[in-house]
Design a protein around this motif. Structure first.
Motif, PDB file in Angstrom:
ATOM      1  N   ALA A 235       0.945  -1.196  -0.092  1.00 31.04           N
ATOM      2  CA  ALA A 235       0.098  -0.016  -0.135  1.00 31.04           C
ATOM      3  C   ALA A 235       0.806   1.289  -0.128  1.00 31.04           C
ATOM      4  O   ALA A 235       0.520   2.210  -0.658  1.00 31.04           O
ATOM      5  N   ASN A 236       1.879   1.189   0.786  1.00 33.06           N
ATOM      6  CA  ASN A 236       2.801   2.357   0.680  1.00 33.06           C
ATOM      7  C   ASN A 236       3.496   2.587  -0.498  1.00 33.06           C
ATOM      8  O   ASN A 236       3.598   3.695  -1.186  1.00 33.06           O
ATOM      9  N   ILE A 237       3.790   1.554  -1.359  1.00 37.51           N
ATOM     10  CA  ILE A 237       4.476   1.634  -2.576  1.00 37.51           C
ATOM     11  C   ILE A 237       3.309   2.190  -3.753  1.00 37.51           C
ATOM     12  O   ILE A 237       3.516   3.246  -4.458  1.00 37.51           O
ATOM     13  N   ALA A 238       2.279   1.824  -3.275  1.00 38.15           N
ATOM     14  CA  ALA A 238       1.288   2.192  -4.219  1.00 38.15           C
ATOM     15  C   ALA A 238       0.845   3.647  -4.174  1.00 38.15           C
ATOM     16  O   ALA A 238       0.652   4.414  -5.026  1.00 38.15           O
ATOM     17  N   ARG A 239       0.842   3.966  -2.830  1.00 35.51           N
ATOM     18  CA  ARG A 239       0.606   5.598  -2.642  1.00 35.51           C
ATOM     19  C   ARG A 239       1.866   6.358  -3.172  1.00 35.51           C
ATOM     20  O   ARG A 239       1.388   7.255  -3.712  1.00 35.51           O
ATOM     21  N   GLY A 240       3.196   5.755  -2.839  1.00 35.46           N
ATOM     22  CA  GLY A 240       4.433   6.508  -3.599  1.00 35.46           C
ATOM     23  C   GLY A 240       4.127   6.912  -5.053  1.00 35.46           C
ATOM     24  O   GLY A 240       4.177   7.809  -5.793  1.00 35.46           O
ATOM     25  N   PHE A 241       3.681   5.586  -5.795  1.00 37.71           N
ATOM     26  CA  PHE A 241       3.493   5.643  -7.075  1.00 37.71           C
ATOM     27  C   PHE A 241       2.326   6.644  -7.511  1.00 37.71           C
ATOM     28  O   PHE A 241       2.532   7.667  -8.309  1.00 37.71           O
ATOM     29  N   VAL A 242       1.028   6.619  -6.645  1.00 36.20           N
ATOM     30  CA  VAL A 242       0.058   7.313  -7.208  1.00 36.20           C
ATOM     31  C   VAL A 242       0.382   8.748  -6.946  1.00 36.20           C
ATOM     32  O   VAL A 242      -0.004   9.673  -7.801  1.00 36.20           O
ATOM     33  N   ASP A 243       0.906   9.146  -5.954  1.00 34.99           N
ATOM     34  CA  ASP A 243       1.255  10.387  -5.532  1.00 34.99           C
ATOM     35  C   ASP A 243       2.265  11.118  -6.436  1.00 34.99           C
ATOM     36  O   ASP A 243       2.039  12.435  -7.032  1.00 34.99           O
ATOM     37  N   ALA A 244       3.348  10.512  -7.037  1.00 38.51           N
ATOM     38  CA  ALA A 244       4.146  11.017  -7.952  1.00 38.51           C
ATOM     39  C   ALA A 244       3.405  11.269  -9.483  1.00 38.51           C
ATOM     40  O   ALA A 244       3.613  12.275  -9.975  1.00 38.51           O
ATOM     41  N   LEU A 245       2.867  10.275  -9.794  1.00 41.50           N
ATOM     42  CA  LEU A 245       2.097  10.358 -11.261  1.00 41.50           C
ATOM     43  C   LEU A 245       1.065  11.514 -11.180  1.00 41.50           C
ATOM     44  O   LEU A 245       0.823  12.425 -12.278  1.00 41.50           O
ATOM     45  N   VAL A 246       0.317  11.679  -9.992  1.00 44.13           N
ATOM     46  CA  VAL A 246      -0.757  12.440  -9.942  1.00 44.13           C
ATOM     47  C   VAL A 246      -0.088  14.009  -9.785  1.00 44.13           C
ATOM     48  O   VAL A 246      -0.486  14.880 -10.483  1.00 44.13           O
ATOM     49  N   ASP A 247       1.011  14.031  -9.164  1.00 41.37           N
ATOM     50  CA  ASP A 247       1.645  15.507  -9.104  1.00 41.37           C
ATOM     51  C   ASP A 247       2.155  16.046 -10.445  1.00 41.37           C
ATOM     52  O   ASP A 247       1.854  17.285 -10.714  1.00 41.37           O
ATOM     53  N   VAL A 248       2.488  15.122 -11.116  1.00 45.17           N
ATOM     54  CA  VAL A 248       3.074  15.438 -12.304  1.00 45.17           C
ATOM     55  C   VAL A 248       1.639  16.032 -13.270  1.00 45.17           C
ATOM     56  O   VAL A 248       1.683  17.087 -14.112  1.00 45.17           O
ATOM     57  N   LEU A 249       0.705  15.044 -13.313  1.00 41.47           N
ATOM     58  CA  LEU A 249      -0.185  15.545 -14.019  1.00 41.47           C
ATOM     59  C   LEU A 249      -0.974  16.574 -13.875  1.00 41.47           C
ATOM     60  O   LEU A 249      -1.457  17.656 -14.579  1.00 41.47           O
ATOM     61  N   VAL A 250      -0.959  17.053 -12.496  1.00 39.84           N
ATOM     62  CA  VAL A 250      -1.645  18.208 -12.054  1.00 39.84           C
ATOM     63  C   VAL A 250      -0.707  19.364 -12.382  1.00 39.84           C
ATOM     64  O   VAL A 250      -1.218  20.659 -12.934  1.00 39.84           O
ATOM     65  N   ALA A 251       0.528  19.164 -11.951  1.00 44.69           N
ATOM     66  CA  ALA A 251       1.530  20.275 -12.154  1.00 44.69           C
ATOM     67  C   ALA A 251       1.346  20.986 -13.815  1.00 44.69           C
ATOM     68  O   ALA A 251       1.246  21.952 -14.165  1.00 44.69           O
ATOM     69  N   LYS A 252       1.318  19.846 -14.883  1.00 42.81           N
ATOM     70  CA  LYS A 252       1.496  20.022 -16.187  1.00 42.81           C
ATOM     71  C   LYS A 252       0.052  20.576 -16.571  1.00 42.81           C
ATOM     72  O   LYS A 252       0.096  21.462 -17.569  1.00 42.81           O
ATOM     73  N   SER A 253      -0.863  20.386 -16.095  1.00 39.06           N
ATOM     74  CA  SER A 253      -2.319  20.869 -16.443  1.00 39.06           C
ATOM     75  C   SER A 253      -2.295  22.217 -16.116  1.00 39.06           C
ATOM     76  O   SER A 253      -2.881  23.094 -16.785  1.00 39.06           O
ATOM     77  N   MET A 254      -1.916  22.417 -14.954  1.00 37.00           N
ATOM     78  CA  MET A 254      -1.943  24.022 -14.460  1.00 37.00           C
ATOM     79  C   MET A 254      -1.219  24.863 -15.462  1.00 37.00           C
ATOM     80  O   MET A 254      -1.714  26.032 -15.628  1.00 37.00           O
ATOM     81  N   THR A 255      -0.122  24.273 -15.438  1.00 30.93           N
ATOM     82  CA  THR A 255       0.960  25.219 -16.555  1.00 30.93           C
ATOM     83  C   THR A 255       0.343  25.316 -17.949  1.00 30.93           C
ATOM     84  O   THR A 255       0.198  26.445 -18.353  1.00 30.93           O
ATOM     85  N   ALA A 256      -0.242  24.160 -18.358  1.00 31.29           N
ATOM     86  CA  ALA A 256      -1.140  24.579 -19.662  1.00 31.29           C
ATOM     87  C   ALA A 256      -2.221  25.640 -19.762  1.00 31.29           C
ATOM     88  O   ALA A 256      -2.176  26.313 -20.575  1.00 31.29           O
TER      89      ALA A 256
END
Ligand code: KG4
Ligand code: ZN
Length: 333
Positions: A235-256
Motif C-alpha cells: 500500500a505504501n508503494i502504491a501510494r508513492g506511485f500514485v502521488d508521484a504520477l498525480v503530482d506531474v499530471l496536476v502540475a502540467k495541467s496547471m501550466t497548460a
C-alpha cells in the motif's frame, strides 16, 4: 439526427444512440475485463471474438432502451482507431454491414476524439475553449480544444501512458488487471511519507510527460525487498506511485492553463476515473480559480456514447463526412 455509436477498440464493446435534439437516448456496454483477467492483460484474439459475439445483442439492447426501430437510425459512427486491429475491424464491419443493410451513411471516429468530447455529455458541460488532459491506457496528452475538430496538441508522453504506468506498476505489485483501479484502492491505505518516488519531467520546460522511469522506480523498490512484501508495504508503494504520477499530471495541467490563458480544464480517459487525481486537480484548480470538468464516471473508460456523440457532432458540423462507401479502413495506430 439519431446516430448509433459503436466502440470496439480494446476490451469493451460499447453501443449507444445519440439524438442531436434529445441527447443520449441509450447506451449499453459489455466489458471483457473478467475474460482477460486470468491472462494479466488483454488478449487481442479473444477480444475480437468477444466483440463479434456482443455487438448485435447490444444493438438490440440500445434499440429496446430507446424504444426505437433500427430504421430510425440516421447514421452510424464507429471507432476507426487507434486500438487493436482485429477488435477495430469487428466494430467497423458491424457498422458498415448494418449501414449497408439499412441504407445509412457511416463515419469513422478517432477514439481519442471520443474521449476528448465525452465531458460534453455531462449535464453541465464545459464551454469551448478549454484545455483537455487526456489520460487513458494508451495515451497521455494535453490539448487545447477550441471547438469540435479544433484540437492543438500541447504535450504528450514520450514513453508510457499514464494508464499503462498504472497497469504495469500494479502488475509489479501482484495486483490483478486492470491495475489502475486496484492500485488506487490500495494507495488509500498507504503512508505518503514511506516512499518518495521520482516525478519525471516535473520541471521540464515543456508540457510533455514520461512515466517509464516511474514504473522502473516501482520495480526497483519491489526488487529491493528480499522477502515477500507485506500488505502495508504494498500500500505504501502504491501510494508513492500514485502521488508521484498525480503530482506531474496536476502540475502540467496547471501550466497548460496558465500558458494558454484559459480557465477551464477537462479530464478525459480511463485514468480520469481516479479519485486521487480528481481530488488533487480540484484542489489545485480551486486555488487558481480554474474550473475542472469530468465525464460521468461510466464515460471515463471506453464506451459507445462518446463515439455516438463525436459522430453526431462531426456530422452536424459537416454532413459531407457521412459516406456510403463501405470499403472501410481501420487505423490501429
Ligand atoms: O480510456 P480507457 O478505458 O481505455 C483506453 O483508451 O486506453 O483507459 C483504460 C485505462 C487503464 O490503463 C486503466 O487501468 C485506467 O484507465 N483506469 C484507471 C482507473 N480506472 C481505469 N487508472 C487509475 N485509476 C482508476 N480509477
Ligand atoms: Zn479509450
Amino acid at each position: 439526427m439519431i446516430v448509433l455509436g459503436i466502440e470496439s477498440s480494446c476490451d469493451e464493446t460499447g453501443l449507444a444512440l445519440y439524438d442531436t435534439e434529445h441527447g443520449l437516448l441509450a447506451h449499453a456496454l459489455h466489458s471483457q475485463i473478467a475474460m482477460h483477467q486470468e491472462y494479466g492483460g488483454v488478449v487481442p484474439e479473444l477480444a475480437s471474438r468477444d466483440h463479434i459475439r456482443r455487438a448485435l445483442p447490444l444493438l438490440t439492447e440500445v434499440l429496446t432502451q430507446a424504444k426505437l426501430d433500427k430504421h430510425q437510425i440516421d447514421a452510424i459512427a464507429y471507432t476507426q482507431g487507434p486500438g487493436l486491429a482485429g477488435a477495430l475491424l469487428v466494430g467497423a464491419s458491424v457498422a458498415c454491414g448494418l449501414a449497408l443493410a439499412l441504407d445509412k451513411p457511416v463515419i469513422g471516429i478517432h477514439h481519442l476524439e471520443g474521449h476528448l468530447l465525452s465531458p460534453l455529455l455531462a449535464s453541465q458541460p464545459p464551454q469551448f475553449p478549454f484545455i483537455a488532459l487526456l489520460v487513458s491506457g494508451g495515451h497521455t496528452q494535453l490539448m487545447r480544444v477550441d471547438g469540435v475538430g479544433q484540437y492543438k496538441l500541447l504535450g504528450e508522453t514520450l514513453d508510457d501512458a499514464a494508464g499503462e504506468a498504472f497497469d504495469k506498476s500494479a502488475k509489479l505489485l501482484g495486483l490483478t488487471y486492470p491495475g489502475g483501479p486496484a492500485i488506487s484502492r490500495l494507495a488509500e491505505f498507504g503512508d505518503p511519507a514511506a516512499y518518495k518516488l521520482p516525478r519525471p519531467m516535473l520541471h521540464s520546460k515543456d508540457l510533455n510527460f514520461s512515466f517509464s522511469g516511474l514504473k522502473t522506480a516501482v520495480l526497483t523498490v519491489v526488487k529491493n525487498h528480499n522477502t515477500d512484501i507485506c500488505e502495508q508495504d504494498k500500500a505504501n508503494i502504491a501510494r508513492g506511485f500514485v502521488d508521484a504520477l498525480v503530482d506531474v499530471l496536476v502540475a502540467k495541467s496547471m501550466t497548460a492553463l496558465k500558458e494558454q490563458g484559459l480557465k477551464r480544464l477537462v479530464i478525459a480517459g480511463g485514468v480520469g476515473a481516479n479519485q486521487q487525481l480528481r481530488t488533487a486537480l480540484n484542489a489545485a484548480a480551486a486555488k487558481r480559480r480554474y474550473q475542472v470538468f469530468y465525464p460521468e464516471l461510466e464515460f471515463c473508460t471506453d464506451n459507445g456514447a462518446m463515439i455516438a456523440f463525436a459522430g453526431a457532432m462531426r456530422l452536424q458540423q459537416n454532413p459531407a463526412l457521412a459516406t456510403r462507401e463501405y470499403g472501410f479502413n481501420v487505423r490501429p495506430r
